[in-house]
Design an enzyme around this catalytic site. Sequence first.
Site, PDB file in Angstrom:
ATOM      1  N   TRP A  35       0.818  -1.218   0.000  1.00 53.63           N
ATOM      2  CA  TRP A  35       0.000   0.000   0.000  1.00 53.63           C
ATOM      3  C   TRP A  35       0.851   1.267   0.000  1.00 53.63           C
ATOM      4  CZ3 TRP A  35      -0.576  -4.150   3.227  1.00 53.63           C
ATOM      5  CH2 TRP A  35       0.137  -4.111   4.418  1.00 53.63           C
ATOM      6  N   GLU A  52      -5.059   0.369   6.512  1.00 53.60           N
ATOM      7  CA  GLU A  52      -5.074   0.700   7.943  1.00 53.60           C
ATOM      8  C   GLU A  52      -6.194  -0.033   8.676  1.00 53.60           C
ATOM      9  OE1 GLU A  52      -2.912   2.038   9.721  1.00 53.60           O
ATOM     10  OE2 GLU A  52      -1.608   3.007   8.278  1.00 53.60           O
ATOM     11  N   LEU A  95      -9.721 -13.117   8.546  1.00 48.23           N
ATOM     12  CA  LEU A  95      -8.923 -11.978   9.015  1.00 48.23           C
ATOM     13  C   LEU A  95      -9.308 -11.552  10.437  1.00 48.23           C
ATOM     14  CD1 LEU A  95      -6.655 -10.361   7.726  1.00 48.23           C
ATOM     15  CD2 LEU A  95      -8.323  -8.801   6.766  1.00 48.23           C
ATOM     16  N   TYR A  97     -11.986 -10.093  13.687  1.00 49.29           N
ATOM     17  CA  TYR A  97     -12.550  -8.787  14.062  1.00 49.29           C
ATOM     18  C   TYR A  97     -13.484  -8.283  12.958  1.00 49.29           C
ATOM     19  CZ  TYR A  97      -8.757  -9.077  17.397  1.00 49.29           C
ATOM     20  OH  TYR A  97      -7.892  -9.509  18.360  1.00 49.29           O
ATOM     21  N   TYR A 135      -6.756   6.876  15.636  1.00 52.38           N
ATOM     22  CA  TYR A 135      -5.507   6.484  14.977  1.00 52.38           C
ATOM     23  C   TYR A 135      -5.667   6.475  13.455  1.00 52.38           C
ATOM     24  CZ  TYR A 135      -2.137   3.631  12.665  1.00 52.38           C
ATOM     25  OH  TYR A 135      -1.219   3.208  11.745  1.00 52.38           O
ATOM     26  N   ASP A 153      -0.269   4.379  17.085  1.00 51.79           N
ATOM     27  CA  ASP A 153      -0.681   2.981  17.284  1.00 51.79           C
ATOM     28  C   ASP A 153       0.257   2.352  18.322  1.00 51.79           C
ATOM     29  OD1 ASP A 153       1.704   2.645  15.978  1.00 51.79           O
ATOM     30  OD2 ASP A 153       0.928   1.331  14.410  1.00 51.79           O
ATOM     31  N   CYS A 212      18.924  -0.606  20.044  1.00 51.70           N
ATOM     32  CA  CYS A 212      19.263   0.804  20.262  1.00 51.70           C
ATOM     33  C   CYS A 212      20.541   1.214  19.515  1.00 51.70           C
ATOM     34  CB  CYS A 212      19.420   1.088  21.753  1.00 51.70           C
ATOM     35  SG  CYS A 212      17.890   0.777  22.670  1.00 51.70           S
TER      36      CYS A 212
HETATM   37 FE1  SF4 Z   1      13.768   2.473  21.009  1.00 50.89          FE
HETATM   38 FE2  SF4 Z   1      16.322   2.133  21.678  1.00 50.89          FE
HETATM   39 FE3  SF4 Z   1      15.627   3.658  19.593  1.00 50.89          FE
HETATM   40 FE4  SF4 Z   1      15.142   4.461  22.079  1.00 50.89          FE
HETATM   41  S1  SF4 Z   1      17.143   4.102  21.148  1.00 50.89           S
HETATM   42  S2  SF4 Z   1      13.757   4.601  20.359  1.00 50.89           S
HETATM   43  S3  SF4 Z   1      14.627   2.540  23.057  1.00 50.89           S
HETATM   44  S4  SF4 Z   1      15.347   1.444  19.800  1.00 50.89           S
END
Ligand code: SF4
Length: 370
Positions: A35, A52, A95, A97, A135, A153, A212
Amino acid sequence: MSSVAQKQLPLRPAGPATVQRLLDWYDAERRDLPWRTATGARPDAYRIWLSEIMLQQTTVKAVTPYYREFLLRWPTVKKLAAADLDEVLAAWAGLGYYTRARNLHKCAIVIATQYRGKFPQTERALIKLPGIGPYTAAAIAAIAFGEKTAPVDGNIERVVSRLFALQLPLPAAKPEIKRFAQTLVPASRPGDFAQALMDLGSGVCTPRRPSCLTCPLQPDCHASAKGIAEELPRKLAKPARPTRFGHAFVALREDGQILMRRRPDAGLLGGMLEVPSTDWQAKGTAAAKALRSAPVDTEWWPVPGTVIHTFTHFRLELNVFLAVVPGDISPNLWAEPGRCRWIPRRKLEQEAVPSVMRKIVAHALKWQDA
Ligand code: SF4
């Protein structure tokens, strides 16, 4: 500089530079979804809306074949509005719901008749349409019409609550998360910003073990700096899901047709086809009593085992009875013959039969065919 020393530096608040890094990351890493349009092309509101609605509580993988099938059959909102509700429910079967499918059809009719087939272009107008909540209204407005608004979301909730280390538990935290998300929405590319957050939440800022080190938001992320990313967003404990019990009756005619009944239009699985069954109650009833509700007078065989299905608000446990009956048998009056019909077992796939009912039929036929 050591990582400990880095953590002691005051973090910059997330701002335009954070957003730009996110958009650069999105340009390089965005998911290729059916999409989505090429970068710079204007997305079609019908496609965004359809995707969506389908994606609510459902994965991209499960949605993709349904989305393609719907577009093939109903390439415009006007064509969808002109379809029979039963056809739409049948195409939606599996699907889950199903209220979404009924509202989808209702909404298509409103757009075709009151808006001459063109979606309204603002979040404020979209939210008034059937089946479009906060949303979805924000997602369509941002992605299809470039409105400067933030859809939030589950994925975006997670990213934003971590980015700002918001501690208030869900669901009370929702307005606060929306407020923080809204502060970041750029005037240009608000739709890409929303989709970038969705992709980040889906593939990088995951519920467990967020990545992260590869995240474009990491330099400004308060949860990452504090080492509490996995703890966020906080959530109030959900009450345990209750169990309901019932008995289902699979009547198989000698010519291979199965008795199915249309459920009332309102309520759970409204308008879908079901295997006739007793009410689903908090306490189980004895088989002998349940058999008084059987849809045809014949000899019923208890199928070993139970069928278990989990709905959002309860878990369902069903005993199943099977009967093989002659071709000229009629359903009992209580089963409301007007709502009952015989359907060849091979054609059930093409009908509006929800997953739980497919499970029941499969459970009975597996035993019958063994
Ligand atoms: Fe998420 Fe880590 Fe990015 Fe922060 S740094 S938004 S905790 S992935």
